[in-house]
Write a protein that holds these residues in place. Structure first.
Motif, PDB file in Angstrom:
ATOM      1  N   ARG A   1       0.817  -1.216   0.000  1.00 49.05           N
ATOM      2  CA  ARG A   1       0.000   0.000   0.000  1.00 49.05           C
ATOM      3  C   ARG A   1       0.852   1.269   0.000  1.00 49.05           C
ATOM      4  O   ARG A   1       0.345   2.351  -0.243  1.00 49.05           O
ATOM      5  CB  ARG A   1      -0.959  -0.005   1.191  1.00 49.05           C
ATOM      6  CG  ARG A   1      -0.298   0.083   2.547  1.00 49.05           C
ATOM      7  CD  ARG A   1      -1.338   0.294   3.666  1.00 49.05           C
ATOM      8  NE  ARG A   1      -0.711   0.551   4.943  1.00 49.05           N
ATOM      9  CZ  ARG A   1      -0.359  -0.378   5.836  1.00 49.05           C
ATOM     10  NH1 ARG A   1      -0.586  -1.667   5.587  1.00 49.05           N
ATOM     11  NH2 ARG A   1       0.203  -0.033   6.983  1.00 49.05           N
ATOM     12  N   HIS A   2       2.138   1.152   0.318  1.00 48.61           N
ATOM     13  CA  HIS A   2       3.013   2.333   0.311  1.00 48.61           C
ATOM     14  C   HIS A   2       3.488   2.709  -1.091  1.00 48.61           C
ATOM     15  O   HIS A   2       3.844   3.854  -1.345  1.00 48.61           O
ATOM     16  CB  HIS A   2       4.266   2.078   1.158  1.00 48.61           C
ATOM     17  CG  HIS A   2       3.990   1.749   2.595  1.00 48.61           C
ATOM     18  ND1 HIS A   2       4.865   1.020   3.365  1.00 48.61           N
ATOM     19  CD2 HIS A   2       2.940   2.065   3.402  1.00 48.61           C
ATOM     20  CE1 HIS A   2       4.377   0.885   4.589  1.00 48.61           C
ATOM     21  NE2 HIS A   2       3.206   1.497   4.638  1.00 48.61           N
ATOM     22  N   ILE A   3       3.541   1.704  -1.967  1.00 46.30           N
ATOM     23  CA  ILE A   3       4.203   1.931  -3.260  1.00 46.30           C
ATOM     24  C   ILE A   3       3.533   3.043  -4.076  1.00 46.30           C
ATOM     25  O   ILE A   3       4.221   3.911  -4.616  1.00 46.30           O
ATOM     26  CB  ILE A   3       4.304   0.608  -4.052  1.00 46.30           C
ATOM     27  CG1 ILE A   3       5.138  -0.399  -3.238  1.00 46.30           C
ATOM     28  CG2 ILE A   3       4.934   0.840  -5.429  1.00 46.30           C
ATOM     29  CD1 ILE A   3       5.169  -1.811  -3.802  1.00 46.30           C
ATOM     30  N   PRO A   4       2.196   3.068  -4.143  1.00 49.31           N
ATOM     31  CA  PRO A   4       1.577   4.155  -4.932  1.00 49.31           C
ATOM     32  C   PRO A   4       1.912   5.544  -4.395  1.00 49.31           C
ATOM     33  O   PRO A   4       1.915   6.519  -5.145  1.00 49.31           O
ATOM     34  CB  PRO A   4       0.067   3.877  -4.790  1.00 49.31           C
ATOM     35  CG  PRO A   4      -0.038   2.453  -4.383  1.00 49.31           C
ATOM     36  CD  PRO A   4       1.198   2.125  -3.613  1.00 49.31           C
ATOM     37  N   LEU A   5       2.219   5.624  -3.103  1.00 48.69           N
ATOM     38  CA  LEU A   5       2.525   6.925  -2.514  1.00 48.69           C
ATOM     39  C   LEU A   5       3.816   7.515  -3.094  1.00 48.69           C
ATOM     40  O   LEU A   5       4.056   8.717  -2.988  1.00 48.69           O
ATOM     41  CB  LEU A   5       2.669   6.798  -0.987  1.00 48.69           C
ATOM     42  CG  LEU A   5       1.420   6.332  -0.226  1.00 48.69           C
ATOM     43  CD1 LEU A   5       1.756   6.103   1.253  1.00 48.69           C
ATOM     44  CD2 LEU A   5       0.302   7.356  -0.358  1.00 48.69           C
ATOM     45  N   ALA A   6       4.654   6.640  -3.675  1.00 46.02           N
ATOM     46  CA  ALA A   6       5.939   7.116  -4.202  1.00 46.02           C
ATOM     47  C   ALA A   6       5.874   7.470  -5.685  1.00 46.02           C
ATOM     48  O   ALA A   6       6.862   7.928  -6.248  1.00 46.02           O
ATOM     49  CB  ALA A   6       7.015   6.061  -3.967  1.00 46.02           C
ATOM     50  N   VAL A   7       4.716   7.284  -6.293  1.00 48.64           N
ATOM     51  CA  VAL A   7       4.623   7.454  -7.747  1.00 48.64           C
ATOM     52  C   VAL A   7       4.873   8.900  -8.189  1.00 48.64           C
ATOM     53  O   VAL A   7       5.524   9.146  -9.198  1.00 48.64           O
ATOM     54  CB  VAL A   7       3.248   6.956  -8.265  1.00 48.64           C
ATOM     55  CG1 VAL A   7       3.024   7.367  -9.713  1.00 48.64           C
ATOM     56  CG2 VAL A   7       3.158   5.437  -8.125  1.00 48.64           C
ATOM     57  N   GLY A   8       4.402   9.866  -7.432  1.00 47.74           N
ATOM     58  CA  GLY A   8       4.536  11.254  -7.850  1.00 47.74           C
ATOM     59  C   GLY A   8       5.873  11.893  -7.493  1.00 47.74           C
ATOM     60  O   GLY A   8       6.088  13.075  -7.735  1.00 47.74           O
ATOM     61  N   ARG A   9       6.774  11.098  -6.969  1.00 43.64           N
ATOM     62  CA  ARG A   9       8.049  11.650  -6.527  1.00 43.64           C
ATOM     63  C   ARG A   9       8.930  12.134  -7.669  1.00 43.64           C
ATOM     64  O   ARG A   9       8.874  11.592  -8.772  1.00 43.64           O
ATOM     65  CB  ARG A   9       8.839  10.563  -5.766  1.00 43.64           C
ATOM     66  CG  ARG A   9       8.352  10.324  -4.378  1.00 43.64           C
ATOM     67  CD  ARG A   9       9.238   9.274  -3.718  1.00 43.64           C
ATOM     68  NE  ARG A   9       9.143   9.346  -2.268  1.00 43.64           N
ATOM     69  CZ  ARG A   9       9.855   8.584  -1.439  1.00 43.64           C
ATOM     70  NH1 ARG A   9      10.712   7.687  -1.931  1.00 43.64           N
ATOM     71  NH2 ARG A   9       9.728   8.719  -0.147  1.00 43.64           N
ATOM     72  N   ILE A  10       9.809  13.071  -7.333  1.00 43.16           N
ATOM     73  CA  ILE A  10      10.814  13.490  -8.313  1.00 43.16           C
ATOM     74  C   ILE A  10      11.842  12.390  -8.498  1.00 43.16           C
ATOM     75  O   ILE A  10      12.295  12.117  -9.607  1.00 43.16           O
ATOM     76  CB  ILE A  10      11.489  14.804  -7.844  1.00 43.16           C
ATOM     77  CG1 ILE A  10      10.628  16.006  -8.261  1.00 43.16           C
ATOM     78  CG2 ILE A  10      12.901  14.932  -8.425  1.00 43.16           C
ATOM     79  CD1 ILE A  10      11.354  17.339  -8.177  1.00 43.16           C
ATOM     80  N   ALA A  11      12.224  11.722  -7.410  1.00 45.31           N
ATOM     81  CA  ALA A  11      13.332  10.769  -7.498  1.00 45.31           C
ATOM     82  C   ALA A  11      12.899   9.316  -7.290  1.00 45.31           C
ATOM     83  O   ALA A  11      13.752   8.426  -7.217  1.00 45.31           O
ATOM     84  CB  ALA A  11      14.425  11.136  -6.491  1.00 45.31           C
TER      85      ALA A  11
END
Lengths: 464, 464
Positions: free
Chosen positions: A225-235
């Motif tokens: 469930r954490h992975i989608p939270l990282a999608v909009g990241r710059i890096a």
């Protein structure tokens, strides 16, 4: 000169670097990580802790003994080393606020403690890729790192000589050795993270545990469930272990096996008294991503896992960023301390800006010092070349010294007992023109000597 | 590539370093201190500001115009340079919260502003001792410092070529030049501080003012009653100017003439629009002495003097330490801001520990970054060799880059508009494997290229 202070039993001999001052003949004792003089990589260091381990016939971790109110020889050792009562050591370990990483199979190590009530510690990463350097060269890098003050060393070696290199490093290490077992597991599946499995990982952990690895980074807190939270990241996801586990989860549509099999893992680690270093698989890799929902969601999970580990008598610390601008460092440390019930925080830097590739030791020493002032217990160095490359000898020295400066600056800011005596001794020597004393006391005597001519204060400076 | 942005009048041309990205062809504009390409030290730079100075037939300082609500061309220039409305520039100068050092006799300089609402600035000290380097070498060091981002340069040259060196530096300086006139005055009395006098000092100031020095450090705040406060210190008085004035006061049993003749001094400085940098003669020279009664007593006096200066239309900033442990930095900045009515704070470092001679750029970059986050407006660099030596070319580069990192980290922490765009551009380039873009954007492209191989992120890093 190296001196030893003997503890309540004669086989507890705590090393210090003692500097005798020409000024008044007094002596200044400094924390010393360099270890006994080796007889050569093939021989290894003497097994200092072997009798202590042998006495614990039924095993048991440092955490278990501390909870029972018992001070192990290792705890006596670190109390002398830090200049604090042994009861403080026992209490901090029992509460999970400190860890004493000491695998029963690594008797060569001189005990040290990681926790916010103690001196801030520095880790140095070493290791070679396929065929890039010899086993002896890596042992030499280990000794070089501890000679400059590294409190622990992580061996990130990959390639065909991984087992042999680790064996040589552990046998020659006067400090705890850490690893990231998933890196070796990945080699066993030819670099394809989707072919990883619990069984493969478990076997890797056991092999490394048998060799004597003292602490292991495990990315068990990165959940589906954490992975989608990282999608909009710059890096994106910059942690190597984190990106492997994310790839595995996405390929299998299953929860991270390091999480689902976490209690099984703890049972293994407890047998050896290996300390868990709960990996920050979602640590931010750019200033823009610092303290974002992905990082913080994983941090909450790491706090839960640390609690589970403690219930299983496994000592645990929490890894952290990475890249964090100065104004967000305190928030990060405060949340870690709250959510992880004050488990020791172990951060990579953090870098305080992204604009200076090639100067990452400086960019990150700023963040490391601040984080340590706020309560981070151990700092993983970043060399000038950055976090991802394997460092050469000069990188190791530059990184360790920058981080010892950061750690000591934080010890001063926290008012650690005895920390300021070192600064005062240097400053008094400078004021009294006792140059040799100043050089001998310096963190790098050679560099201080080189700068001698330009560091001369003017005579009027003594007017008051 | 250097580009110029034209202001409300065509002779306002503000330089930027523009990096065009291979990624999407977009351009990133960065603050640029390198100045126009010189025709050689003997020729000097074009007199950019000459027409603006000529238009002000009745003279007047930037402070005087700002108080009258008038935006000078210099203020228009810095507004464009900082990306803020010109009204902000006028308001901050009028309130004494910012200074725009620009001697009417230094028309070659590109205007810049120092104040906590603006980008944090970095000063580089250069200068040669008797016969240690040629005039051309010092001009080359000046250009080298601004090439790496120095916002101002202080010329601390001593010896027989002092006038000639300063002339060459000012004529070739695209940034404001600062000096410490008492150093030259001391040479005129053969190094005996007790033979200093107001008349000698005044004549030195006028000579330097005529050459075009933009700001001058004056140790007017060290009073007789402060001197006993420094007696118990570990490091005594480490400021060279401070120790001279203390020696003078003690020898003559008279109050510091820089204090008693302060209004006379202000009258001279106002004629040229020279900015006062009120020297910290009692700055602490060791961790033990930080924020002590001597330092703080002088700081109160500096605040009073800044107020006197402003009444005389003289722009003023306040100098600060030195050596301060991390936990005392905020207190120091807060007291300076309160007692000096928010006059810009200009600190040397501070070093956060005394244990690392030879690494003073790192030890002090930590303190400098924190101080700037709390409101310090300009940071005087400290090179690896420390504050007192005259740096060579490599020292200059190492010092400027460490301090540009500290300044930018603080710009990020303060949320300066536009600061994060630079970090984001670098991080995006790294994430997208646009190596050339990352190198071109780096604070030191060459160093970044050198580290290329070891900075390669693993392919899995792109999973999210």
């Amino acid at each position: 000169m190296k001196v030893y202070v003997t503890g309540p039993r004669t086989d507890i001999r705590v090393p210090f670097r003692e500097v005798t001052l020409a000024g008044d003949g007094s002596a200044v004792r400094l924390y010393d990580t360099s270890g006994p003089a080796p007889d050569g990589p093939a021989v290894g260091l003497p097994p200092l802790r072997a009798p202590w381990v042998a006495e614990r016939v039924a095993g048991g971790t440092q955490l278990r003994f501390a909870r029972a109110g018992m001070a192990t020889p290792e705890m006596e050792f670190v109390a002398l080393r830090e200049g604090v009562p042994v009861s403080t050591v026992v209490d901090e370990i029992a509460a999970g606020r400190a860890v004493l990483p000491a695998n029963a199979n690594h008797p060569e190590s001189e005990p040290m403690i990681i926790g916010k009530r103690f001196l801030v510690k520095v880790n140095a990463n070493i290791g070679s890729g396929s065929g890039t350097s010899s086993v002896d060269e890596e042992v030499e890098k280990l000794r070089w790192a501890t000679r400059w003050g590294a409190d622990t060393v992580m061996d990130l070696t990959t390639g065909e000589r991984i087992h042999e290199t680790r064996e040589a490093i552990v046998r020659n290490a006067p400090v705890p050795i850490g690893t990231v077992p998933i890196y070796e597991a990945l080699e066993r599946v030819d670099g394809d993270p989707t072919r990883l499995s619990w069984e493969l990982f478990r076997d890797t952990v056991i092999e490394q545990a048998e060799q004597g690895v003292d602490y292991m980074t495990v990315h068990a807190g990165l959940l589906m469930r954490h992975i989608p939270l990282a999608v909009g990241r710059i890096a994106g996801i910059v942690s190597r272990g984190g990106s492997m586990m994310a790839a595995w989860c996405l390929a299998h549509h299953q929860e991270n096996f390091l999480y689902t099999r976490f209690e099984d893992l703890c049972r293994i680690l407890a047998q050896y008294d290996i300390t868990l270093s709960l990996g920050a698989g979602l640590r931010p890799g750019s200033i823009a991503d610092a303290n974002d929902p992905a990082q913080l969601a994983e941090l909450r999970t790491l706090g839960e896992l640390a609690w589970v580990a403690r219930r299983r008598d496994v000592q645990a610390m929490i890894e952290g960023p990475g890249h964090v601008p100065m104004h967000k460092i305190k928030e990060n440390v405060d949340l870690q301390q709250e959510w992880c019930r004050e488990a020791p925080f172990y951060t990579l830097g953090p870098l305080t800006t992204d604009i200076a590739p090639g100067y990452d030791h400086i960019t990150s020493a700023i963040g490391a010092a601040m984080g340590a002032m706020y309560g981070t217990a151990m700092l993983c160095y970043i060399t000038p070349k950055g976090a991802l490359g394997l460092p050469n000898r000069e990188d190791v020295k530059a990184g360790v010294i920058a981080y010892k400066i950061a750690a000591h600056a934080a010890d001063l800011a926290k008012g650690h007992p005895g920390a300021r005596a070192w600064d005062d001794a240097v400053s008094k020597a400078r004021f009294e023109f006792r140059w040799e004393d100043q050089f001998d006391l310096a963190i790098d005597s050679e560099a201080a000597r080189t700068c001698h001519d330009e560091a001369l204060p003017v005579p009027q400076a003594k007017v008051a």
